[in-house]
Design a protein around this motif. Sequence first.
Motif, PDB file in Angstrom:
ATOM      1  N   GLY A 197       0.839  -1.202   0.000  1.00  0.00           N
ATOM      2  CA  GLY A 197       0.000   0.000   0.000  1.00  0.00           C
ATOM      3  C   GLY A 197       0.865   1.240   0.000  1.00  0.00           C
ATOM      4  N   ASN A 198       0.717   2.058   1.028  1.00  0.00           N
ATOM      5  CA  ASN A 198       1.486   3.287   1.161  1.00  0.00           C
ATOM      6  C   ASN A 198       2.602   3.157   2.199  1.00  0.00           C
ATOM      7  N   THR A 199       2.855   1.916   2.645  1.00  0.00           N
ATOM      8  CA  THR A 199       3.848   1.667   3.682  1.00  0.00           C
ATOM      9  C   THR A 199       5.056   0.959   3.088  1.00  0.00           C
ATOM     10  N   VAL A 200       6.228   1.396   3.508  1.00  0.00           N
ATOM     11  CA  VAL A 200       7.469   0.759   3.074  1.00  0.00           C
ATOM     12  C   VAL A 200       8.212   0.257   4.307  1.00  0.00           C
ATOM     13  N   SER A 201       8.782  -0.936   4.196  1.00  0.00           N
ATOM     14  CA  SER A 201       9.659  -1.494   5.216  1.00  0.00           C
ATOM     15  C   SER A 201      11.009  -1.715   4.562  1.00  0.00           C
ATOM     16  N   MET A 202      12.072  -1.409   5.296  1.00  0.00           N
ATOM     17  CA  MET A 202      13.407  -1.505   4.719  1.00  0.00           C
ATOM     18  C   MET A 202      14.367  -2.094   5.739  1.00  0.00           C
ATOM     19  N   SER A 203      15.174  -3.042   5.295  1.00  0.00           N
ATOM     20  CA  SER A 203      16.246  -3.616   6.112  1.00  0.00           C
ATOM     21  C   SER A 203      17.560  -3.234   5.463  1.00  0.00           C
ATOM     22  N   CYS A 204      18.495  -2.720   6.262  1.00  0.00           N
ATOM     23  CA  CYS A 204      19.804  -2.288   5.760  1.00  0.00           C
ATOM     24  C   CYS A 204      20.884  -2.976   6.575  1.00  0.00           C
ATOM     25  N   ALA A 205      22.011  -3.275   5.930  1.00  0.00           N
ATOM     26  CA  ALA A 205      23.120  -3.897   6.643  1.00  0.00           C
ATOM     27  C   ALA A 205      24.459  -3.429   6.093  1.00  0.00           C
ATOM     28  N   LEU A 206      25.388  -3.187   6.993  1.00  0.00           N
ATOM     29  CA  LEU A 206      26.789  -2.956   6.679  1.00  0.00           C
ATOM     30  C   LEU A 206      27.486  -4.264   7.004  1.00  0.00           C
ATOM     31  N   THR A 207      28.104  -4.889   6.015  1.00  0.00           N
ATOM     32  CA  THR A 207      28.625  -6.247   6.172  1.00  0.00           C
ATOM     33  C   THR A 207      30.101  -6.310   5.807  1.00  0.00           C
ATOM     34  N   ASP A 208      30.858  -7.064   6.591  1.00  0.00           N
ATOM     35  CA  ASP A 208      32.266  -7.358   6.305  1.00  0.00           C
ATOM     36  C   ASP A 208      32.303  -8.357   5.150  1.00  0.00           C
ATOM     37  N   ILE A 209      32.976  -8.017   4.081  1.00  0.00           N
ATOM     38  CA  ILE A 209      33.003  -8.887   2.901  1.00  0.00           C
ATOM     39  C   ILE A 209      33.742 -10.187   3.185  1.00  0.00           C
ATOM     40  N   GLY A 210      34.841 -10.105   3.911  1.00  0.00           N
ATOM     41  CA  GLY A 210      35.644 -11.300   4.175  1.00  0.00           C
ATOM     42  C   GLY A 210      34.965 -12.319   5.066  1.00  0.00           C
ATOM     43  N   THR A 211      34.370 -11.855   6.172  1.00  0.00           N
ATOM     44  CA  THR A 211      33.774 -12.775   7.145  1.00  0.00           C
ATOM     45  C   THR A 211      32.266 -12.936   6.973  1.00  0.00           C
ATOM     46  N   LYS A 212      31.649 -12.082   6.159  1.00  0.00           N
ATOM     47  CA  LYS A 212      30.186 -12.070   5.951  1.00  0.00           C
ATOM     48  C   LYS A 212      29.430 -11.720   7.229  1.00  0.00           C
ATOM     49  N   GLN A 213      30.129 -11.153   8.203  1.00  0.00           N
ATOM     50  CA  GLN A 213      29.497 -10.763   9.458  1.00  0.00           C
ATOM     51  C   GLN A 213      28.852  -9.387   9.305  1.00  0.00           C
ATOM     52  N   VAL A 214      27.609  -9.275   9.768  1.00  0.00           N
ATOM     53  CA  VAL A 214      26.903  -7.996   9.742  1.00  0.00           C
ATOM     54  C   VAL A 214      27.455  -7.137  10.873  1.00  0.00           C
ATOM     55  N   LEU A 215      28.019  -5.984  10.495  1.00  0.00           N
ATOM     56  CA  LEU A 215      28.604  -5.071  11.464  1.00  0.00           C
ATOM     57  C   LEU A 215      27.575  -4.087  12.002  1.00  0.00           C
ATOM     58  N   LEU A 216      26.578  -3.787  11.171  1.00  0.00           N
ATOM     59  CA  LEU A 216      25.529  -2.854  11.550  1.00  0.00           C
ATOM     60  C   LEU A 216      24.287  -3.228  10.758  1.00  0.00           C
ATOM     61  N   GLY A 217      23.193  -3.444  11.434  1.00  0.00           N
ATOM     62  CA  GLY A 217      21.952  -3.772  10.756  1.00  0.00           C
ATOM     63  C   GLY A 217      20.788  -3.016  11.376  1.00  0.00           C
ATOM     64  N   ARG A 218      19.909  -2.513  10.536  1.00  0.00           N
ATOM     65  CA  ARG A 218      18.735  -1.789  11.020  1.00  0.00           C
ATOM     66  C   ARG A 218      17.540  -2.105  10.147  1.00  0.00           C
ATOM     67  N   LYS A 219      16.346  -2.032  10.768  1.00  0.00           N
ATOM     68  CA  LYS A 219      15.087  -2.177  10.047  1.00  0.00           C
ATOM     69  C   LYS A 219      14.279  -0.914  10.279  1.00  0.00           C
ATOM     70  N   TYR A 220      13.656  -0.453   9.218  1.00  0.00           N
ATOM     71  CA  TYR A 220      12.839   0.750   9.277  1.00  0.00           C
ATOM     72  C   TYR A 220      11.491   0.455   8.637  1.00  0.00           C
ATOM     73  N   SER A 221      10.469   1.148   9.103  1.00  0.00           N
ATOM     74  CA  SER A 221       9.150   0.996   8.527  1.00  0.00           C
ATOM     75  C   SER A 221       8.402   2.313   8.672  1.00  0.00           C
ATOM     76  N   GLY A 222       7.631   2.658   7.657  1.00  0.00           N
ATOM     77  CA  GLY A 222       6.864   3.892   7.725  1.00  0.00           C
ATOM     78  C   GLY A 222       6.196   4.193   6.401  1.00  0.00           C
ATOM     79  N   ASP A 223       5.641   5.369   6.329  1.00  0.00           N
ATOM     80  CA  ASP A 223       5.002   5.835   5.110  1.00  0.00           C
ATOM     81  C   ASP A 223       6.043   5.925   3.994  1.00  0.00           C
ATOM     82  N   ILE A 224       5.614   5.668   2.769  1.00  0.00           N
ATOM     83  CA  ILE A 224       6.532   5.684   1.629  1.00  0.00           C
ATOM     84  C   ILE A 224       7.253   7.025   1.504  1.00  0.00           C
TER      85      ILE A 224
END
Length: 174
Positions: free
Chosen positions: A99-126
């Motif tokens: 509808g008019n709502t967007v949810s977004m997941s973002c991650a900063l990831t170490d390429i070598g180890t594939k470990q997520v260094l920073l991850g956040r989820k956001y949700s709200g109006d588009i």
Amino acid sequence: MRRLWAAMMFAAMSSVSAMAAAGISLESYAKYDSIPVAVVKFVSSTGGELTDNQPADIIGRDLAFSGRFEVLHAPTLDSAGFLAKNIGVYIGGEYSIVGNTVSMSCALTDIGTKQVLLGRKYSGDISSLRTMAHRFSDLVYQTILGDKGIFESKLLYVEENGYCKDVAIMDYDG
């Protein structure tokens, strides 16, 4: 200048010790004038594609604007290609539109180890998608460099329309 840069990187490294423990050594980036980072196009988990305001584009432009990052925009994750270009971290994510709502997941990831260094989820109006992307850019900036980012900043200006003057507000990037 390189010694000053190395000293600044060492100071930033002490404030992000968790990141260093995860396999990222900011000291290894001291030879660069700007830190290389890849930003991978975010994918839609629901099939609804964004025609503008792509999160990866906003985040990439934010980091590049700071002058502290050298941003490589990539359509897909290419770990070997990124490592060959001395890029140790990448930003990626996904979004969904209902509808008019967007949810977004973002991650900063170490390429070598594939470990997520920073991850956040956001949700709200588009209409808040740009704010979400700017907020994640601020977190990436702070995580890597130890300083608060400016990407959620707003500009207040006066717009003249004939005899009228209106006060308007916009994102720092227009």
